[in-house]
Scaffold this motif. Structure first.
Motif, PDB file in Angstrom:
ATOM      1  N   UNK A 169      42.209  47.057  43.955  1.00  0.00           N
ATOM      2  CA  UNK A 169      41.520  47.026  42.669  1.00  0.00           C
ATOM      3  C   UNK A 169      42.434  47.478  41.536  1.00  0.00           C
ATOM      4  N   UNK A 170      43.193  48.538  41.776  1.00  0.00           N
ATOM      5  CA  UNK A 170      44.106  49.054  40.754  1.00  0.00           C
ATOM      6  C   UNK A 170      45.185  48.029  40.417  1.00  0.00           C
ATOM      7  N   UNK A 171      45.766  47.399  41.448  1.00  0.00           N
ATOM      8  CA  UNK A 171      46.826  46.411  41.233  1.00  0.00           C
ATOM      9  C   UNK A 171      46.331  45.184  40.472  1.00  0.00           C
ATOM     10  N   UNK A 172      45.036  44.896  40.592  1.00  0.00           N
ATOM     11  CA  UNK A 172      44.451  43.754  39.898  1.00  0.00           C
ATOM     12  C   UNK A 172      43.979  44.119  38.486  1.00  0.00           C
ATOM     13  N   UNK A 173      44.166  45.367  38.108  1.00  0.00           N
ATOM     14  CA  UNK A 173      43.843  45.787  36.754  1.00  0.00           C
ATOM     15  C   UNK A 173      42.480  46.417  36.581  1.00  0.00           C
ATOM     16  N   UNK A 174      41.771  46.689  37.676  1.00  0.00           N
ATOM     17  CA  UNK A 174      40.456  47.289  37.581  1.00  0.00           C
ATOM     18  C   UNK A 174      40.517  48.772  37.277  1.00  0.00           C
ATOM     19  N   UNK A 253      25.890  38.131  29.848  1.00  0.00           N
ATOM     20  CA  UNK A 253      25.698  39.448  29.238  1.00  0.00           C
ATOM     21  C   UNK A 253      26.975  39.980  28.590  1.00  0.00           C
ATOM     22  N   UNK A 254      28.031  39.202  28.647  1.00  0.00           N
ATOM     23  CA  UNK A 254      29.285  39.615  28.026  1.00  0.00           C
ATOM     24  C   UNK A 254      30.113  40.582  28.843  1.00  0.00           C
ATOM     25  N   UNK A 255      29.786  40.758  30.120  1.00  0.00           N
ATOM     26  CA  UNK A 255      30.552  41.666  30.977  1.00  0.00           C
ATOM     27  C   UNK A 255      31.942  41.089  31.238  1.00  0.00           C
ATOM     28  N   UNK A 256      32.936  41.948  31.257  1.00  0.00           N
ATOM     29  CA  UNK A 256      34.318  41.530  31.512  1.00  0.00           C
ATOM     30  C   UNK A 256      34.716  41.965  32.929  1.00  0.00           C
ATOM     31  N   UNK A 257      34.279  41.194  33.907  1.00  0.00           N
ATOM     32  CA  UNK A 257      34.571  41.525  35.308  1.00  0.00           C
ATOM     33  C   UNK A 257      35.855  40.824  35.718  1.00  0.00           C
ATOM     34  N   UNK A 258      36.890  41.609  35.947  1.00  0.00           N
ATOM     35  CA  UNK A 258      38.177  41.046  36.351  1.00  0.00           C
ATOM     36  C   UNK A 258      38.426  41.144  37.848  1.00  0.00           C
ATOM     37  N   UNK A 259      37.684  42.031  38.532  1.00  0.00           N
ATOM     38  CA  UNK A 259      37.909  42.237  39.968  1.00  0.00           C
ATOM     39  C   UNK A 259      36.584  42.213  40.719  1.00  0.00           C
ATOM     40  N   UNK A 260      36.091  41.033  41.110  1.00  0.00           N
ATOM     41  CA  UNK A 260      34.979  40.971  42.049  1.00  0.00           C
ATOM     42  C   UNK A 260      35.559  41.004  43.467  1.00  0.00           C
ATOM     43  N   UNK A 282      37.398  37.807  45.120  1.00  0.00           N
ATOM     44  CA  UNK A 282      38.376  38.287  46.091  1.00  0.00           C
ATOM     45  C   UNK A 282      37.657  38.760  47.356  1.00  0.00           C
ATOM     46  N   UNK A 283      38.257  38.476  48.509  1.00  0.00           N
ATOM     47  CA  UNK A 283      37.747  38.960  49.784  1.00  0.00           C
ATOM     48  C   UNK A 283      38.898  39.609  50.543  1.00  0.00           C
ATOM     49  N   UNK A 284      38.666  40.818  51.051  1.00  0.00           N
ATOM     50  CA  UNK A 284      39.676  41.534  51.828  1.00  0.00           C
ATOM     51  C   UNK A 284      39.167  41.733  53.251  1.00  0.00           C
ATOM     52  N   UNK A 285      40.010  41.406  54.235  1.00  0.00           N
ATOM     53  CA  UNK A 285      39.636  41.558  55.646  1.00  0.00           C
ATOM     54  C   UNK A 285      40.892  41.811  56.476  1.00  0.00           C
ATOM     55  N   UNK A 286      40.698  42.180  57.750  1.00  0.00           N
ATOM     56  CA  UNK A 286      41.832  42.630  58.552  1.00  0.00           C
ATOM     57  C   UNK A 286      42.503  41.499  59.319  1.00  0.00           C
ATOM     58  N   UNK A 287      41.927  40.307  59.302  1.00  0.00           N
ATOM     59  CA  UNK A 287      42.513  39.195  60.048  1.00  0.00           C
ATOM     60  C   UNK A 287      43.420  38.350  59.166  1.00  0.00           C
ATOM     61  N   UNK A 288      44.355  37.658  59.810  1.00  0.00           N
ATOM     62  CA  UNK A 288      45.285  36.794  59.087  1.00  0.00           C
ATOM     63  C   UNK A 288      44.521  35.651  58.432  1.00  0.00           C
ATOM     64  N   UNK A 289      44.748  35.380  57.165  1.00  0.00           N
ATOM     65  CA  UNK A 289      44.024  34.302  56.489  1.00  0.00           C
ATOM     66  C   UNK A 289      44.206  32.951  57.182  1.00  0.00           C
ATOM     67  N   UNK A 390      42.785  31.029  48.527  1.00  0.00           N
ATOM     68  CA  UNK A 390      44.233  31.100  48.475  1.00  0.00           C
ATOM     69  C   UNK A 390      44.658  32.526  48.805  1.00  0.00           C
ATOM     70  N   UNK A 391      45.780  32.638  49.488  1.00  0.00           N
ATOM     71  CA  UNK A 391      46.268  33.945  49.917  1.00  0.00           C
ATOM     72  C   UNK A 391      46.899  34.663  48.729  1.00  0.00           C
ATOM     73  N   UNK A 392      46.588  35.938  48.588  1.00  0.00           N
ATOM     74  CA  UNK A 392      47.167  36.762  47.530  1.00  0.00           C
ATOM     75  C   UNK A 392      48.234  37.660  48.142  1.00  0.00           C
ATOM     76  N   UNK A 393      49.479  37.494  47.716  1.00  0.00           N
ATOM     77  CA  UNK A 393      50.567  38.320  48.229  1.00  0.00           C
ATOM     78  C   UNK A 393      51.156  37.770  49.510  1.00  0.00           C
ATOM     79  N   UNK A 394      52.317  38.304  49.853  1.00  0.00           N
ATOM     80  CA  UNK A 394      53.046  37.837  51.030  1.00  0.00           C
ATOM     81  C   UNK A 394      52.736  38.631  52.292  1.00  0.00           C
TER      82      UNK A 394
END
Length: 405
Positions: A169-174, A253-260, A282-289, A390-394
């Motif tokens: 979340x921090x790296x994405x600007x949240x 409602x004008x919300x600025x959601x940058x990190x769902x 965004x979805x985070x999980x422990x298995x290889x995409x 799409x995969x985020x990061x290497x």
């Protein structure tokens, strides 16, 4: 995927060797007299919701199990024995979960159990007392409290949390989080609280929280509350369908959601049903995409096509979870030797430092310490069309596992 989804087998080649007693086996290993073990087969119970409000969400899980065991049987089974499955329906009920576990162990005399349920905590102590090995998805703290319960995916722990959620979340600007969980699914509330704690460790404040979210609640009402909090992160454990309704309401409602950011919803079928509403999720999980297209993914797809054609979406996390739960069971049976005992299975599998299922678990899980949560997460994002991930990061994002008060 529904709200209740959160909640979410050969002939012996030769004589058996070895010795030693299994406290539950009623004999010596040389006689292969452990419960559920014959010369021809090993009997494995599968405990999951086959009927009731959770059932539709677990059909992919059943297909994954069916495909993995069938593939192994086509190769000659484990130590020359076929894997035979006994299916048990707990209806996602605590009472039924305990009753069906007892039926599998005492009535059907299964050797071990594969499990996926929102009610697994009800039978956890009983299965541990009986010394029964259990493999499955780890959505609740029970999987980090019982030595006989094995999973590659411990997202929850009673005493620790990974900082990976907060780092993402921090790296994405949240900077400010709205944390949500669906009413009636305790594991979703536990995981949402864990995610919030991870974010707090990265300096991200929870500015809005609803851990009893009714799916029938007006999305406009919910969006207004989140917008008023000035949150730029929406996280927790909700169904993809809720997010598909909430996202446009937040924009209105004008919300600025940058990190769902969520731990669930990684399923191509979900995208087909929701269209562009999922774009940017965004979805985070422990298995290889799936998008990495590993050889292990190709084996998984081929086995589903041949042995579980009823699974309509091969790139689905539930089917993969079933496959991995069965694969982990096979790993333990192989490690337990030609005449397996329950104690031998548990001891052998608990000594595995790296379990990766051919690369599907990324990075490999350390099965020796079951009390800690998974430290690393693989991140994917729904593209701008809302039709593809799409995969985020290497590489996976790995955090520090830290104690919680």
């Amino acid at each position: 995927m529904t709200a209740t989804a959160l909640a979410v087998t050969v002939v012996v080649a030769g004589a058996c060797t070895g010795s030693g007693a299994d406290k539950n086996g009623g004999g010596t290993a040389s006689a292969c007299t452990s419960p559920g073990v014959t010369q021809e087969a090993v009997k494995v119970g599968v405990l999951y919701p086959d009927t009731g409000p959770f059932s539709s969400s677990f059909q992919g899980f059943r297909g994954g199990i069916t495909a993995r065991f069938a593939l192994e049987n086509s190769r000659g089974g484990v130590h020359g024995r076929e894997i035979s499955t006994i299916w048990a329906d707990d209806q996602a009920s605590a009472d039924s979960n305990r009753t069906e576990a007892q039926r599998l162990v005492e009535g059907e005399q299964v050797f071990s159990v594969v499990e996926a349920s929102v009610a697994e905590g009800s039978s956890a102590l009983y299965l541990e007392e009986q010394g029964v090995p259990v493999t499955g998805v780890g959505p609740s703290v029970a999987w980090t409290q019982h030595r006989n319960m094995f999973t590659w995916s411990s997202l929850l722990s009673q005493g620790a949390v990974t900082s990976a959620w907060g780092q993402i979340a921090h790296n994405l600007g949240g900077t400010r989080a709205a944390v949500l969980a669906v009413v009636g699914v305790p594991s979703s509330q536990e995981l949402a609280t864990t995610i919030a704690a991870s974010m707090q460790r990265e300096g991200i404040q929870t500015v809005y929280q609803n851990l009893q979210l009714d799916p029938l609640l007006s999305m406009t009402t919910l969006a207004r509350a989140i917008a008023s909090s000035k949150a730029d992160i929406v996280t927790g454990v909700i169904t993809p369908e809720i997010w598909a309704g909430l996202a446009p309401a937040l924009r209105a409602q004008g919300a600025q959601i940058t990190v769902p950011l969520f731990p669930n919803g990684y399923d191509k079928e979900t995208l087909r049903s929701g269209g562009s509403a999922y774009a940017g999720m965004y979805v985070a999980q422990v298995t290889a995409p799936f998008e990495l297209q590993l050889p292990a993914h190709q084996e998984f797809y081929a086995a589903l096509t041949q042995y579980a054609p009823e699974v309509s979406t091969q790139q689905g996390q539930l089917a993969l979870n079933g496959w991995l739960a069965a694969d982990l069971m096979l790993r333990g049976l192989n490690a337990a030797g030609a005449c397996p005992t329950r104690d031998g299975f548990i001891g052998a599998l608990r000594s595995v430092l790296q379990y990766d299922a051919g690369g599907l678990v990324r990075p490999a899980a350390n099965l020796t310490d079951y009390t800690l949560p998974s430290a690393c997460l693989n991140l994917v994002r729904v593209d701008s069309s809302g039709q593809n991930f799409e995969v985020v990061g290497d590489a996976p994002i790995c955090g520090q596992v830290q104690p919680v008060s």
